[in-house]
Structures are given as structure tokens and as C-alpha cells.
Design a protein around this motif. Sequence first.
Motif, PDB file in Angstrom:
ATOM      1  N   TYR A   1       0.839  -1.209   0.000  1.00  0.00           N
ATOM      2  CA  TYR A   1       0.000   0.000   0.000  1.00  0.00           C
ATOM      3  C   TYR A   1       0.873   1.258   0.000  1.00  0.00           C
ATOM      4  O   TYR A   1       0.598   2.207  -0.748  1.00  0.00           O
ATOM      5  N   THR A   2       1.903   1.288   0.847  1.00  0.00           N
ATOM      6  CA  THR A   2       2.765   2.478   0.898  1.00  0.00           C
ATOM      7  C   THR A   2       3.477   2.704  -0.431  1.00  0.00           C
ATOM      8  O   THR A   2       3.674   3.845  -0.843  1.00  0.00           O
ATOM      9  N   LYS A   3       3.844   1.611  -1.100  1.00  0.00           N
ATOM     10  CA  LYS A   3       4.494   1.753  -2.405  1.00  0.00           C
ATOM     11  C   LYS A   3       3.516   2.328  -3.426  1.00  0.00           C
ATOM     12  O   LYS A   3       3.855   3.248  -4.177  1.00  0.00           O
ATOM     13  N   GLN A   4       2.303   1.779  -3.453  1.00  0.00           N
ATOM     14  CA  GLN A   4       1.301   2.239  -4.418  1.00  0.00           C
ATOM     15  C   GLN A   4       0.895   3.692  -4.157  1.00  0.00           C
ATOM     16  O   GLN A   4       0.631   4.454  -5.083  1.00  0.00           O
ATOM     17  N   ALA A   5       0.843   4.057  -2.868  1.00  0.00           N
ATOM     18  CA  ALA A   5       0.451   5.424  -2.489  1.00  0.00           C
ATOM     19  C   ALA A   5       1.633   6.390  -2.487  1.00  0.00           C
ATOM     20  O   ALA A   5       1.453   7.571  -2.205  1.00  0.00           O
TER      21      ALA A   5
ATOM     22  N   ASP B   1      -5.658  -2.945   9.852  1.00  0.00           N
ATOM     23  CA  ASP B   1      -6.161  -1.772  10.574  1.00  0.00           C
ATOM     24  C   ASP B   1      -5.374  -0.523  10.186  1.00  0.00           C
ATOM     25  O   ASP B   1      -5.947   0.551   9.980  1.00  0.00           O
ATOM     26  N   VAL B   2      -4.049  -0.673  10.095  1.00  0.00           N
ATOM     27  CA  VAL B   2      -3.196   0.463   9.745  1.00  0.00           C
ATOM     28  C   VAL B   2      -3.545   0.998   8.352  1.00  0.00           C
ATOM     29  O   VAL B   2      -3.656   2.207   8.145  1.00  0.00           O
ATOM     30  N   ILE B   3      -3.728   0.083   7.407  1.00  0.00           N
ATOM     31  CA  ILE B   3      -4.108   0.500   6.044  1.00  0.00           C
ATOM     32  C   ILE B   3      -5.413   1.291   6.082  1.00  0.00           C
ATOM     33  O   ILE B   3      -5.543   2.348   5.456  1.00  0.00           O
ATOM     34  N   ASP B   4      -6.394   0.785   6.836  1.00  0.00           N
ATOM     35  CA  ASP B   4      -7.681   1.478   6.929  1.00  0.00           C
ATOM     36  C   ASP B   4      -7.519   2.868   7.541  1.00  0.00           C
ATOM     37  O   ASP B   4      -8.131   3.840   7.067  1.00  0.00           O
ATOM     38  N   ILE B   5      -6.700   2.972   8.578  1.00  0.00           N
ATOM     39  CA  ILE B   5      -6.472   4.267   9.232  1.00  0.00           C
ATOM     40  C   ILE B   5      -5.839   5.246   8.254  1.00  0.00           C
ATOM     41  O   ILE B   5      -6.234   6.410   8.165  1.00  0.00           O
TER      42      ILE B   5
END
Length: 219
Positions: free
Chosen positions: A84-88, A206-210
Motif C-alpha cells: 500500500y505504501t508503495k502504491q500510495a 487496521d493500519v491500512i484502513d487508518i
Amino acid sequence: MKPIIFCDFDGTITNTDNIISIMKKFAPPEWEELKDGVLQQKISISSGVGDMFSLLDSDLKDDIIQYVTDTAGIRPGFYEFVEYTKQANIPLYIVSGGMDFFIEPLLHDILPKDSVFCNNAYFDKEKIYIEWPNACDDQCKNDCGCCKPSIMREIAGESDFKLVIGDSVTDFEAAKKADFVIARDILLEKCNKEGIPHQGFETFYDVIDILKQREEVWA
């Protein structure tokens, strides 16, 4: 503001605190007093952790690595979180008071080495000894060992929205420098007590959702 993430390793990325786990398995009883001193902030992290490892024979290295590999466990959702961090396009740094010899095999090279800050363990003497390549800068006098606030000051710019993810008292100084904290366990209690902006988590899902919920902050 641009987001930048500083994430703890032991007890955060992994299900267990690996240093505590290692000491419970391999160390003589004296380690308990040192651990209590660190957690109660009566002993500096570098002094306490260094003294704990000095209780262990260097020839235990292979046994310790195997034990951590078998028991640590990566918290659910971590690999998806990294993706997710890479994509974002959100910079992610691992800042850990843990040791290179067990962090590197557990991360499986999923992040560049220059994104991981930790301590170095050496096994060329009778007892294990630790070196601290990420010591405190001139703005920190806590003898942290791996000084998370110093690393944050070195990397993050004024326009960055600093997110800290962690679980323990060893993450508290970093949490005080963050714009927002994602916390569990002892760090969650401290953030509640000190009124630090935060949200709790159990898994990295949870972290991704936050993070997704807060995307408008840095949009």
C-alpha cells in the motif's frame, strides 16, 4: 503536507518483542532487572539492552536466529501494508531498537536496506556485544541506542506529515515528535495519557484502513 511513516519492528511488525523473547529463552535471570529498569525508564535503552545481550554467549548466534525465525511471526497485513505504501508513494522507514541479525532475515528484503535503521550485534568475542550506529543527535540526551527522534529529524522535512507506528515505551519519544501515531499496547496507553493524537491498531489491515481514512489530510 506529504506523509512519511516511521514504523517500529519488535512487537509492531512482529507479533512478539524479539529481544524479550530471546532473553526469556536464553538469558540468565539477571536480565529481568535490566528489562524492568528500561521499561520504567530508570536505565537508558542502550545501557539496558547492551547489558542484556552481554549476558549471552556469542556461540548462541545460530540458535537465537533459528528461535526468532520460528517464533516471531509477522503481524497480519504487514506485506499488504508495505505494498500500500508503495502504491500510495508514501516513504516508509523501519526504525527499531532491535538487532540486525534477526531483523534482516525476518524482513526478507521486502524493503531497501537504507530504509531500515537498527542496531548491530557482534559475535566475535565470548559474549554478544552491541554497537549503536544511530545514536542520539545534539537535541536528544536520552542515550536511546537507536534514536528514533534523531532519525526522524534527519529524514523528515518541514512539509512532511510524520506518522509513527509502534507499541512500546521505546517508541514514546518518537511519538511525541509525530503528527499522528498509530499505536498498540504500552504506546497506546501512553498516547492516551499524554493526549497525543493517535489511533489504536491490532493488525496492519487496521493500519491500512487508518491511513486511507486520513488521506484527505495530505491530499
